[in-house]
Scaffold this active site. Structure first.
Site, PDB file in Angstrom:
ATOM      1  N   SER A 145       0.834  -1.194   0.000  1.00  0.00           N
ATOM      2  CA  SER A 145       0.000   0.000   0.000  1.00  0.00           C
ATOM      3  C   SER A 145       0.878   1.257   0.000  1.00  0.00           C
ATOM      4  O   SER A 145       1.785   1.371  -0.820  1.00  0.00           O
ATOM      5  CB  SER A 145      -0.920  -0.060   1.222  1.00  0.00           C
ATOM      6  OG  SER A 145      -1.928   0.895   1.125  1.00  0.00           O
TER       7      SER A 145
ATOM      8  N   HIS B 249      -7.883  -5.168  -0.303  1.00  0.00           N
ATOM      9  CA  HIS B 249      -6.627  -4.421  -0.276  1.00  0.00           C
ATOM     10  C   HIS B 249      -5.688  -4.958   0.804  1.00  0.00           C
ATOM     11  O   HIS B 249      -4.470  -5.039   0.617  1.00  0.00           O
ATOM     12  CB  HIS B 249      -6.925  -2.938  -0.043  1.00  0.00           C
ATOM     13  CG  HIS B 249      -5.699  -2.110   0.091  1.00  0.00           C
ATOM     14  ND1 HIS B 249      -4.777  -1.987  -0.925  1.00  0.00           N
ATOM     15  CD2 HIS B 249      -5.206  -1.380   1.126  1.00  0.00           C
ATOM     16  CE1 HIS B 249      -3.788  -1.204  -0.518  1.00  0.00           C
ATOM     17  NE2 HIS B 249      -4.013  -0.838   0.717  1.00  0.00           N
TER      18      HIS B 249
ATOM     19  N   ASP C 151      -8.616  -6.407  -4.530  1.00  0.00           N
ATOM     20  CA  ASP C 151      -8.262  -5.068  -4.024  1.00  0.00           C
ATOM     21  C   ASP C 151      -8.933  -4.010  -4.897  1.00  0.00           C
ATOM     22  O   ASP C 151      -8.632  -3.894  -6.083  1.00  0.00           O
ATOM     23  CB  ASP C 151      -6.735  -4.922  -4.079  1.00  0.00           C
ATOM     24  CG  ASP C 151      -6.228  -3.577  -3.563  1.00  0.00           C
ATOM     25  OD1 ASP C 151      -7.053  -2.708  -3.209  1.00  0.00           O
ATOM     26  OD2 ASP C 151      -4.995  -3.417  -3.491  1.00  0.00           O
TER      27      ASP C 151
END
Lengths: 197, 362
Positions: free
Chosen positions: B143, B341, B308
């Site tokens: 991320s 995610h 995601d």
């Protein structure tokens, strides 16, 4: 991949070129070409465990479907693309061939010949062929667009593609008098080096 | 495994991309394993938005956010590698940020310099210099941590041998920014926010922070994962944590949001979401991703997850395709991921083998 087979492909790959291997498997061909021809190789492979094997060998790989991947490769620039034993697994082999020759100047295609006498024999007795280079039964095979040597050469002609070199191989990956004489009957495998006319 | 946690003072000026500067700063840092004599086995692990330096091991009842990946014989094998995990500047787990005091002894509150991902890289470069690390064997993160890893490879190509970019993107999307702005607005509109000076009034906008996190949390999960885990199950009456909760998913978000609000700082939340919003690796390269990636000499691994929706697989593919175009050694692995995610945080055999093979290949 058989080492005889690798040697044949190797001959057509110039030194220090940028090579794309569609359906690169565990990356052994690209690893071989990296060692022998110092190529800058890149593979596409849908199977995660094979792609992971490429990572272990330090061969760059994109894990995706060739049918999908090729569309996104439009503005990439490779010297040569290899499609070893995977054209028959594609949804649109004809479109794929044209796309490949947008990405790279030349392309090596190898394919199992569905008109080999052993296939004809199986069909004569009413069975889907299960042969040395088509070992998987019909319900499990990934081959959805099998063709014969005659079919493939016709397609190249229709798409205005020029076959620079070709080899007709028997089950032991060797050329023989018979495969040269009547390839569509005696060759188990066709190997082509293609470019646009 | 040798584990150390240190607050490291970097007593030099950090010039931020915004033009602001920090005269000196502290970085809360975890160390796992040992640096070898040649100092070539160092791995920098970059945490995500609300993560911390605590990446592995159990401490005060909490397990590190990547515990299953870092340790002896694990994905990043601490028998071989020396892992460093730094709490990012601007965060609230010990590194300099809104909770720290400026040179006049005043708390920064909402006046901490607005940082960018590149500032984190600069701060960690200063840390690496201090530790005598000239080259990372690997910089890896998920991320926002993946964006940071990418920035490392672009900013200091000679210092990065391999880079792992997990569940990340080359830039945040308009949708990412929009969701972050809603989260910030919810915090600002809490009556206890006091324009970010809440601590001066002995208050904290916990209600706003909780609601912001609840929204954020939804973006980290996938619809399928939520359906499988919670479906339309109703919450037991005796374990309801809020009165008007009907469904399990509501109770879960209430619980998670509440817990988060107790331990996170609202000014950090606002600052860090803005760091994310500002990230665009092509900024300064005429918006050309290829031009930005041209600098990279590291081998690159990009991993994306089909579940995601925060940074969809197209984001990962884009980095890989642009890298190939400029002749970089880049691989791309696409996994389903069961956790949306957040999948990059969870152990999965194929995922861990991919990372391990990438790190350990010659």
């Amino acid at each position: 991949m058989k080492s005889d087979f690798k040697r044949i492909i190797e001959k057509w790959i110039p030194q220090n070129t940028k090579v794309l291997d569609l359906g690169c498997g565990d990356g052994d061909l690209l690893e071989h070409l990296k060692d022998s021809k110092n190529v800058n190789g890149f593979g596409i492979e849908i199977d995660i465990s094979k792609a992971n094997e490429c990572l272990r060998r330090n061969i760059p790989v994109m894990q995706c479907d060739i049918d999908e991947g090729i569309k996104e490769f439009n503005d990439l620039d490779f010297d040569i693309t290899i499609m070893a034993n995977s054209i028959q697994c594609l949804k649109n082999p004809n479109l794929a061939l044209q796309n490949i020759l947008n990405i790279s100047n030349k392309c090596i295609v190898t394919l199992p010949n569905f008109a080999h006498w052993s296939c004809r024999l199986d069909l004569f007795f009413g069975k889907m062929p299960v042969t040395k280079n088509l070992p998987v039964p019909w319900y499990e095979t990934k081959n959805i667009h099998l063709c014969t040597i005659k079919d493939f050469e016709e397609l190249c002609n229709n798409l205005d593609l020029y076959v620079i070199e070709k080899l007709y191989l028997n089950n032991n990956f060797k050329e023989s008098t018979l495969t040269k004489l009547l390839p569509n009957l005696f060759a188990a495998e066709g190997v082509y080096l293609i470019e646009r006319k | 495994m040798i584990v150390e946690t240190k607050k490291i003072l970097i007593d030099s000026k950090l010039k931020c991309a915004s033009g602001d500067a920090l005269e000196s700063f502290e970085l809360m840092t975890d160390f796992y394993g040992e640096l070898n004599e040649r100092k070539d086995n160092a791995v920098l692990v970059c945490h995500a938005f609300s993560g911390s330096h605590h990446a592995a091991g159990k401490r005060d009842g909490n397990i590190g956010w990547w515990d299953e990946f870092i340790g002896p014989d694990k994905t990043i094998d601490t028998n071989r590698f020396f892992v460093i995990s730094v709490n990012n500047l601007g965060s609230c787990f010990g590194s300099s940020g809104p909770l720290s005091k400026d040179k006049n002894g005043e708390r920064f509150n909402n006046n901490f310099p607005q940082l960018e991902v590149i500032d984190w890289v600069e701060s960690q470069k200063m840390l690496a210099d201090k530790l005598g690390i000239k080259k990372w064997h690997l910089v890896i993160g998920g991320s926002l941590g993946g964006m940071q890893s990418l920035q490392w490879a672009v900013s200091y190509p000679k210092m990065v041998k391999k880079v792992g970019i997990l569940a990340a993107a080359a830039k945040t999307s308009s949708q990412n920014i929009a969701l972050n702005e809603v989260e910030r607005e919810v915090i600002r509109k809490d009556n206890d926010f006091n324009d970010g000076k809440y601590l001066e009034f002995n208050k904290s906008p916990v209600k706003g922070l909780k609601a912001a996190r609840m929204l954020g949390h939804i973006t980290y999960l996938s619809a399928k994962n939520m359906d499988l885990r919670f479906g339309r199950k109703l919450q037991n009456t005796d374990s309801k944590i809020a009165e008007d909760v009907d469904f399990e998913i509501e109770n879960y978000l209430q619980y998670k949001g509440g817990k988060f609000a107790e331990s996170f700082d609202a000014n950090s939340y606002i600052l860090l979401t803005k760091v994310m919003d500002k990230f665009d690796i092509a900024h300064g390269y005429d918006d050309s991703l290829e031009a930005a990636l041209e600098n990279i000499t590291a081998e690159v691994l990009v991993v994306s997850f089909t579940s995601d929706w925060m940074f969809p697989t197209s984001n990962g593919k884009e980095i890989c395709l642009a890298s190939i175009k400029v002749n970089k050694k880049c691989s791309y692995i696409e996994l389903e991921g069961e956790h949306g995610h957040d999948s990059f945080l969870y152990p999965n055999e194929d995922y861990q083998i991919a990372i391990k093979n990438f790190i350990e290949s010659k």
